[in-house]
Design a protein around this motif. Structure first.
Motif, mmCIF file in Angstrom:
data_model
loop_
_atom_site.group_PDB
_atom_site.id
_atom_site.type_symbol
_atom_site.label_atom_id
_atom_site.label_comp_id
_atom_site.label_asym_id
_atom_site.label_seq_id
_atom_site.Cartn_x
_atom_site.Cartn_y
_atom_site.Cartn_z
ATOM 1 N N ALA A 1 0.813 -1.205 0.000
ATOM 2 C CA ALA A 1 0.000 0.000 0.000
ATOM 3 C C ALA A 1 0.847 1.255 0.000
ATOM 4 N N GLY A 2 2.128 1.156 0.199
ATOM 5 C CA GLY A 2 2.950 2.346 0.280
ATOM 6 C C GLY A 2 2.937 2.922 1.679
ATOM 7 N N PRO B 1 4.896 2.990 7.861
ATOM 8 C CA PRO B 1 5.880 2.823 6.776
ATOM 9 C C PRO B 1 5.579 1.584 5.955
ATOM 10 N N ILE B 2 6.291 1.448 4.857
ATOM 11 C CA ILE B 2 6.169 0.258 4.026
ATOM 12 C C ILE B 2 6.711 -0.941 4.797
ATOM 13 N N SER C 1 6.128 -0.632 12.517
ATOM 14 C CA SER C 1 5.034 -0.333 11.590
ATOM 15 C C SER C 1 4.269 0.932 11.951
ATOM 16 N N PHE C 2 4.814 1.745 12.861
ATOM 17 C CA PHE C 2 4.040 2.914 13.268
ATOM 18 C C PHE C 2 4.941 3.988 13.851
ATOM 19 N N CYS D 1 5.954 11.815 5.740
ATOM 20 C CA CYS D 1 6.663 10.672 6.285
ATOM 21 C C CYS D 1 7.199 9.871 5.101
ATOM 22 N N ALA D 2 8.400 9.325 5.244
ATOM 23 C CA ALA D 2 8.985 8.497 4.198
ATOM 24 C C ALA D 2 9.680 7.312 4.849
ATOM 25 N N SER D 3 9.794 6.225 4.113
ATOM 26 C CA SER D 3 10.498 5.063 4.646
ATOM 27 C C SER D 3 11.403 4.468 3.585
ATOM 28 N N SER D 4 12.403 3.744 4.058
ATOM 29 C CA SER D 4 13.333 3.082 3.148
ATOM 30 C C SER D 4 13.915 1.855 3.830
#
Lengths: 113, 112
Positions: free
Chosen positions: A2-3, A25-26, A73-74, A92-95
């Motif tokens: 879902a991104g 996050p992803i 996850s949060f 917010c961004a994740s990698s």
């Protein structure tokens, strides 16, 4: 996948109120970033986490801002008390750690009146 | 906050023209990324560069990782109206630091 999912998409609040922004996050990503975007200052990195641990919070503007990542996850970004100058879009961004690209959520547009 | 120097700030071009923009820093980065942001949306990754000197293409987009590791370039060929948006470069320190810093952005307007 879902991104990166952020909530709410829009928030309007009165000066002095507490504001909490949320991010999922992803799945499988172990780095999470909070950014603030304004016309004047562009995209500013506020804080980032690696494996749920805050690594660099030097971009957090002042003590009114706090961020937590209780699990993989949060994450939350809290402003207390909010001020009109906090009005901005918060991303917010994740990698996945190391030299890999970050994926962004759609952002939360915060307006403090 | 820390930002990269990106130029030009804005570009107004005719459809079909080629576009070039660049990003410079006083710091060395391990990775350079280029993002595009449409109104009301988050930045979307266009191209990722992982090695000094690397030249990578994605359709009409071509980006290069500068030899000094302190700069990067993005070119768009034969622009079309949907290329309109704000383009950001981003540098990633990587490793244990894993800190992603953004450029100031280039606003691109394409006239049909």
């Amino acid at each position: 996948d879902a991104g990166v999912i952020q909530s709410p998409r829009h928030e309007v609040t009165e000066m002095g109120q507490e504001v909490t922004l949320r991010c999922k996050p992803i799945s499988g990503h172990n780095s999470l970033f909070w950014y603030r975007q304004t016309m004047m200052r562009g995209l500013e990195l506020l804080i980032y986490f690696n494996n749920n641990v805050p690594i660099d919070d030097s971009g957090m503007p002042e003590d009114r801002f706090s961020a937590k990542m209780p699990n993989a996850s949060f994450s939350t970004l809290k402003i207390q008390p909010s001020e009109p100058r906090d009005s901005a879009v918060y991303f917010c961004a994740s990698s996945w750690g190391g030299n890999t690209e970050a994926f962004f959520g759609q952002g939360t547009r915060l307006t403090v009146v | 906050g820390q930002q990269l120097n990106q130029s030009p700030q804005s570009m107004f071009i005719q459809e079909g023209e080629d576009v070039s923009m660049n990003c410079t820093s006083s710091s060395i980065f391990n990775t350079w990324l280029w993002y595009k942001q449409d109104p009301g949306e988050g930045p979307v990754l266009l191209i990722a560069l992982y090695k000094a000197g690397e030249l990578t293409s994605n359709g009409r987009l071509t980006a290069q990782f500068g030899i000094t590791r302190k700069d990067s370039f993005l070119n768009i060929s034969a622009s079309i109206p949907s290329d309109v948006g704000i383009y950001f470069c981003a540098g990633l320190y990587g490793g244990a630091t894993n800190k992603l810093i953004f450029g100031t952005g280039t606003l691109l307007a394409v006239q049909p």
